[in-house]
Design a protein around this motif. Sequence first.
Motif, PDB file in Angstrom:
ATOM      1  N   UNK A  18      26.253  53.997  97.275  1.00  0.00           N
ATOM      2  CA  UNK A  18      27.064  53.510  98.396  1.00  0.00           C
ATOM      3  C   UNK A  18      26.174  52.673  99.290  1.00  0.00           C
ATOM      4  N   UNK A  19      26.782  51.721  99.974  1.00  0.00           N
ATOM      5  CA  UNK A  19      26.009  50.862 100.865  1.00  0.00           C
ATOM      6  C   UNK A  19      26.395  49.423 100.686  1.00  0.00           C
ATOM      7  N   UNK A  20      25.678  48.532 101.274  1.00  0.00           N
ATOM      8  CA  UNK A  20      24.373  48.716 101.904  1.00  0.00           C
ATOM      9  C   UNK A  20      24.482  49.246 103.332  1.00  0.00           C
ATOM     10  N   UNK A  21      23.415  49.923 103.745  1.00  0.00           N
ATOM     11  CA  UNK A  21      23.294  50.485 105.086  1.00  0.00           C
ATOM     12  C   UNK A  21      22.039  49.940 105.759  1.00  0.00           C
ATOM     13  N   UNK A  22      22.118  49.797 107.057  1.00  0.00           N
ATOM     14  CA  UNK A  22      20.939  49.391 107.830  1.00  0.00           C
ATOM     15  C   UNK A  22      20.017  50.604 107.962  1.00  0.00           C
ATOM     16  N   UNK A  23      18.759  50.379 108.323  1.00  0.00           N
ATOM     17  CA  UNK A  23      17.859  51.512 108.548  1.00  0.00           C
ATOM     18  C   UNK A  23      18.410  52.474 109.608  1.00  0.00           C
ATOM     19  N   UNK A  24      18.995  51.934 110.665  1.00  0.00           N
ATOM     20  CA  UNK A  24      19.551  52.774 111.732  1.00  0.00           C
ATOM     21  C   UNK A  24      20.686  53.651 111.195  1.00  0.00           C
ATOM     22  N   UNK A  25      21.582  53.078 110.399  1.00  0.00           N
ATOM     23  CA  UNK A  25      22.677  53.847 109.819  1.00  0.00           C
ATOM     24  C   UNK A  25      22.149  54.936 108.890  1.00  0.00           C
ATOM     25  N   UNK A  26      21.160  54.588 108.098  1.00  0.00           N
ATOM     26  CA  UNK A  26      20.580  55.538 107.154  1.00  0.00           C
ATOM     27  C   UNK A  26      19.951  56.720 107.896  1.00  0.00           C
ATOM     28  N   UNK A  27      19.190  56.425 108.944  1.00  0.00           N
ATOM     29  CA  UNK A  27      18.563  57.493 109.723  1.00  0.00           C
ATOM     30  C   UNK A  27      19.596  58.394 110.382  1.00  0.00           C
ATOM     31  N   UNK A  28      20.626  57.813 110.969  1.00  0.00           N
ATOM     32  CA  UNK A  28      21.663  58.613 111.619  1.00  0.00           C
ATOM     33  C   UNK A  28      22.340  59.545 110.628  1.00  0.00           C
ATOM     34  N   UNK A  29      22.678  59.032 109.455  1.00  0.00           N
ATOM     35  CA  UNK A  29      23.313  59.865 108.437  1.00  0.00           C
ATOM     36  C   UNK A  29      22.389  60.997 108.014  1.00  0.00           C
ATOM     37  N   UNK A  30      21.114  60.679 107.841  1.00  0.00           N
ATOM     38  CA  UNK A  30      20.134  61.695 107.436  1.00  0.00           C
ATOM     39  C   UNK A  30      19.966  62.738 108.533  1.00  0.00           C
ATOM     40  N   UNK A  31      19.813  62.307 109.773  1.00  0.00           N
ATOM     41  CA  UNK A  31      19.614  63.221 110.894  1.00  0.00           C
ATOM     42  C   UNK A  31      20.809  64.134 111.114  1.00  0.00           C
ATOM     43  N   UNK A  32      21.991  63.647 110.837  1.00  0.00           N
ATOM     44  CA  UNK A  32      23.213  64.435 111.018  1.00  0.00           C
ATOM     45  C   UNK A  32      23.512  65.329 109.817  1.00  0.00           C
ATOM     46  N   UNK A  33      22.679  65.244 108.792  1.00  0.00           N
ATOM     47  CA  UNK A  33      22.870  66.082 107.612  1.00  0.00           C
ATOM     48  C   UNK A  33      24.040  65.669 106.749  1.00  0.00           C
ATOM     49  N   UNK A  34      24.440  64.412 106.856  1.00  0.00           N
ATOM     50  CA  UNK A  34      25.595  63.926 106.102  1.00  0.00           C
ATOM     51  C   UNK A  34      25.267  63.721 104.621  1.00  0.00           C
ATOM     52  N   UNK A  35      23.988  63.665 104.299  1.00  0.00           N
ATOM     53  CA  UNK A  35      23.548  63.497 102.920  1.00  0.00           C
ATOM     54  C   UNK A  35      22.708  64.710 102.541  1.00  0.00           C
ATOM     55  N   UNK A  36      22.965  65.262 101.387  1.00  0.00           N
ATOM     56  CA  UNK A  36      22.302  66.489 100.970  1.00  0.00           C
ATOM     57  C   UNK A  36      20.846  66.317 100.573  1.00  0.00           C
ATOM     58  N   UNK A  37      20.245  67.434 100.199  1.00  0.00           N
ATOM     59  CA  UNK A  37      18.824  67.471  99.842  1.00  0.00           C
ATOM     60  C   UNK A  37      18.512  66.649  98.598  1.00  0.00           C
ATOM     61  N   UNK A  38      19.498  66.412  97.753  1.00  0.00           N
ATOM     62  CA  UNK A  38      19.264  65.647  96.520  1.00  0.00           C
ATOM     63  C   UNK A  38      19.496  64.147  96.696  1.00  0.00           C
ATOM     64  N   UNK A  39      19.816  63.722  97.899  1.00  0.00           N
ATOM     65  CA  UNK A  39      20.118  62.314  98.148  1.00  0.00           C
ATOM     66  C   UNK A  39      18.898  61.436  97.915  1.00  0.00           C
ATOM     67  N   UNK A  40      19.159  60.255  97.375  1.00  0.00           N
ATOM     68  CA  UNK A  40      18.111  59.266  97.149  1.00  0.00           C
ATOM     69  C   UNK A  40      18.547  57.943  97.762  1.00  0.00           C
ATOM     70  N   UNK A  41      17.573  57.073  97.970  1.00  0.00           N
ATOM     71  CA  UNK A  41      17.849  55.763  98.563  1.00  0.00           C
ATOM     72  C   UNK A  41      16.966  54.712  97.913  1.00  0.00           C
ATOM     73  N   UNK A  42      17.431  53.479  97.987  1.00  0.00           N
ATOM     74  CA  UNK A  42      16.631  52.351  97.496  1.00  0.00           C
ATOM     75  C   UNK A  42      16.907  51.151  98.374  1.00  0.00           C
ATOM     76  N   UNK A  43      15.891  50.308  98.510  1.00  0.00           N
ATOM     77  CA  UNK A  43      16.087  49.026  99.180  1.00  0.00           C
ATOM     78  C   UNK A  43      16.992  48.171  98.310  1.00  0.00           C
ATOM     79  N   UNK A  44      17.772  47.309  98.914  1.00  0.00           N
ATOM     80  CA  UNK A  44      18.657  46.459  98.118  1.00  0.00           C
ATOM     81  C   UNK A  44      17.880  45.531  97.192  1.00  0.00           C
TER      82      UNK A  44
END
Length: 75
Positions: A18-44
């Motif tokens: 899913x995405x793309x997301x900005x760094x700010x969006x990614x951090x907010x989602x991570x901080x709020x626990x919206x993505x689980x422990x198995x979540x991964x990310x990649x630069x576009x």
Amino acid sequence: MGDDAKYFVRASDDAPEKGPYSPKQLLKSHERGMLGAKATARLETSEEWRPLTDVAREISAERAERKAKRARRDD
């Protein structure tokens, strides 16, 4: 990386990206626990999937460094 970077995320290795997301969006989602422990990310611009916790840590460190540089410059 910078604030103009865009990221794609997936909840697990077999989940759709899913995405793309900005760094700010990614951090907010991570901080709020919206993505689980198995979540991964990649630069576009990359095909390398990395643990979201590592990516979030790097983004936070980069932002803190930029903030510190601005503070030193303003002193």
